[in-house]
Design a protein around this motif. Structure first.
Motif, PDB file in Angstrom:
ATOM      1  N   ARG A   1      -4.580  20.847  -0.519  1.00 21.19           N
ATOM      2  CA  ARG A   1      -3.955  19.943   0.325  1.00 21.19           C
ATOM      3  C   ARG A   1      -2.786  19.535  -0.318  1.00 21.19           C
ATOM      4  O   ARG A   1      -1.618  19.518   0.334  1.00 21.19           O
ATOM      5  N   ALA A   2      -2.562  19.312  -1.916  1.00 19.96           N
ATOM      6  CA  ALA A   2      -1.610  19.256  -2.457  1.00 19.96           C
ATOM      7  C   ALA A   2      -0.408  20.233  -2.382  1.00 19.96           C
ATOM      8  O   ALA A   2       0.643  20.078  -2.228  1.00 19.96           O
ATOM      9  N   PHE A   3      -1.165  21.639  -2.484  1.00 18.91           N
ATOM     10  CA  PHE A   3      -0.001  22.686  -2.392  1.00 18.91           C
ATOM     11  C   PHE A   3       0.481  22.723  -0.911  1.00 18.91           C
ATOM     12  O   PHE A   3       1.892  22.946  -0.922  1.00 18.91           O
ATOM     13  N   HIS A   4      -0.361  22.500  -0.009  1.00 19.22           N
ATOM     14  CA  HIS A   4       0.020  22.624   1.264  1.00 19.22           C
ATOM     15  C   HIS A   4       1.132  21.524   1.551  1.00 19.22           C
ATOM     16  O   HIS A   4       2.111  21.852   2.424  1.00 19.22           O
ATOM     17  N   GLY A   5       0.852  20.477   1.122  1.00 18.21           N
ATOM     18  CA  GLY A   5       1.998  19.292   1.198  1.00 18.21           C
ATOM     19  C   GLY A   5       3.316  19.522   0.709  1.00 18.21           C
ATOM     20  O   GLY A   5       4.346  18.989   1.186  1.00 18.21           O
ATOM     21  N   LEU A   6       3.336  20.646  -0.325  1.00 19.76           N
ATOM     22  CA  LEU A   6       4.674  20.874  -0.666  1.00 19.76           C
ATOM     23  C   LEU A   6       5.185  22.333  -0.268  1.00 19.76           C
ATOM     24  O   LEU A   6       6.195  22.907  -0.443  1.00 19.76           O
ATOM     25  N   GLY A   7       4.620  22.653   0.981  1.00 24.69           N
ATOM     26  CA  GLY A   7       4.918  23.955   1.630  1.00 24.69           C
ATOM     27  C   GLY A   7       4.178  25.134   1.578  1.00 24.69           C
ATOM     28  O   GLY A   7       4.641  26.333   2.068  1.00 24.69           O
ATOM     29  N   GLY A   8       3.251  25.169   0.426  1.00 24.73           N
ATOM     30  CA  GLY A   8       2.334  26.336   0.176  1.00 24.73           C
ATOM     31  C   GLY A   8       1.496  26.577   1.552  1.00 24.73           C
ATOM     32  O   GLY A   8       0.962  25.858   2.130  1.00 24.73           O
ATOM     33  N   ARG A   9       1.165  27.862   1.819  1.00 29.10           N
ATOM     34  CA  ARG A   9       0.479  28.485   2.834  1.00 29.10           C
ATOM     35  C   ARG A   9      -0.598  29.415   2.625  1.00 29.10           C
ATOM     36  O   ARG A   9      -1.491  29.652   3.483  1.00 29.10           O
ATOM     37  N   THR A  10      -0.470  29.961   1.313  1.00 28.33           N
ATOM     38  CA  THR A  10      -1.310  31.052   0.811  1.00 28.33           C
ATOM     39  C   THR A  10      -1.778  30.792  -0.624  1.00 28.33           C
ATOM     40  O   THR A  10      -0.887  30.912  -1.588  1.00 28.33           O
ATOM     41  N   VAL A  11      -3.047  31.155  -1.008  1.00 22.70           N
ATOM     42  CA  VAL A  11      -3.508  31.168  -2.370  1.00 22.70           C
ATOM     43  C   VAL A  11      -4.494  32.429  -2.392  1.00 22.70           C
ATOM     44  O   VAL A  11      -5.191  32.410  -1.735  1.00 22.70           O
TER      45      VAL A  11
END
Length: 318
Positions: A62-72
């Protein structure tokens, strides 16, 4: 991020796609990608630092997504606590595409006897997890992760890479390689590409940030492989503070389209929820730093277009 259903084998076999835990998607659907990280990981070398907390994994995503991240892309291979059964729910809950791995790490990451139990059927194990699902009932893996040694390849590495090459030829899956302290990149390419016939554009070389050898970087890039610079927050690695210069040199040499970036969180203490850099570091701190070195447009390509090409393949039905 809908799961693919009702496809014929012929349709699946001819369409280039990235295999996520929710199904196959086109590469341009990935968005900003952390090309090498771990949501779950358990190693005999890191007792007490297991990544096993589902709630913490959810918070990182969720923290990654909040910064614009969409794939891990989770590089955790067979037998190291992948917790594959949780990946589908986490992907749906957080809106982040997840790519799971099959493969095998260096032998010393496993408990005694764990590796020997699967060596004879290694290629079949990889193929099954890529085509039928992890553990037979879990999501399908989207890449094969293997590992080299320090400045060389031992018998275990050669055996696992031979199995990875066999599985690649049967499925089309990309092969991601842990380079021990960033070394032996050219040995890996000699083995996978020259001896086993894997096209270099299907090979991702990991941890090149840990060995500040710009000549080797350019040799590997010239061969056609993808170069992953991951784990940038680890101050004990000589390459960390040199990373902008290393990428700039590769960009200036014409290899911008072969570069990948990842966080490689491997311990509980490294999670952002526990006070470490975690997955958000890649976008919160590293991205603006690299934009000053090579420009925002190039960094955006490295985070989006490059992983889309590195991970997408024409999947072959086994």
């Amino acid at each position: 991020m809908g799961e693919t259903t009702g496809q014929t084998v012929a349709q699946t076999a001819v369409r280039a796609a990235v295999r996520t835990v929710l199904g196959d998607v086109p590469g341009d659907a990935l968005g900003v990608c952390d090309a090498h990280d771990h949501l779950f990981f358990r190693s005999a070398l890191l007792p007490g630092q297991e990544l096993a907390d589902v709630a913490a994994a959810d918070a990182e995503l969720r923290a990654f997504h909040g910064l614009g991240g969409r794939t891990v892309v989770q590089w955790t291979p067979y037998g190291l606590g992948r917790t594959a059964g949780e990946l589908v729910g986490l992907s749906r809950a957080t809106g982040v595409h997840l790519v799971a791995a099959t493969g095998l790490h260096q032998a010393h990451h496993y408990a005694p006897g764990a590796v020997e139990a699967v060596l004879d059927g290694l290629a079949e194990l990889f193929v099954d997890e890529l085509t039928r699902g992890i553990g037979g009932t879990g999501p399908r893996a989207g890449l094969i992760k293997v590992a080299g040694g320090f400045h060389g390849l031992d018998a275990h590495a050669r055996r696992t890479m031979a199995a990875a090459a066999h599985a690649h030829h049967r499925t089309g899956a990309p092969i991601a390689v842990h380079l021990e302290l960033g070394t032996a990149a050219l040995d890996v390419l000699d083995l996978l590409c020259d001896e086993h016939g894997v096209a270099p554009q299907h090979v991702i070389l990991g941890h090149l940030n840990r060995s500040p050898d710009s000549v080797v970087h350019q040799q590997a890039a010239r061969a056609g492989a993808f170069l992953a610079f991951d784990g940038p927050s680890r101050a004990n690695h000589a390459m960390d503070w040199r990373l902008p210069d290393a990428l700039a040199a590769l960009v200036d040499a014409g290899y911008a389209d072969q570069l990948l970036l990842g966080g490689d969180t491997t311990t509980a203490a490294a999670r952002s929820v526990n006070g470490g850099p975690g997955m958000p570091y890649l976008l919160r701190r590293l991205r603006p730093r690299l934009e000053l070195a090579v420009g925002a447009d190039v960094v955006h390509r490295i985070l989006t277009a490059n992983p889309a090409r590195a991970l997408a393949t024409v999947w072959r039905a086994d």
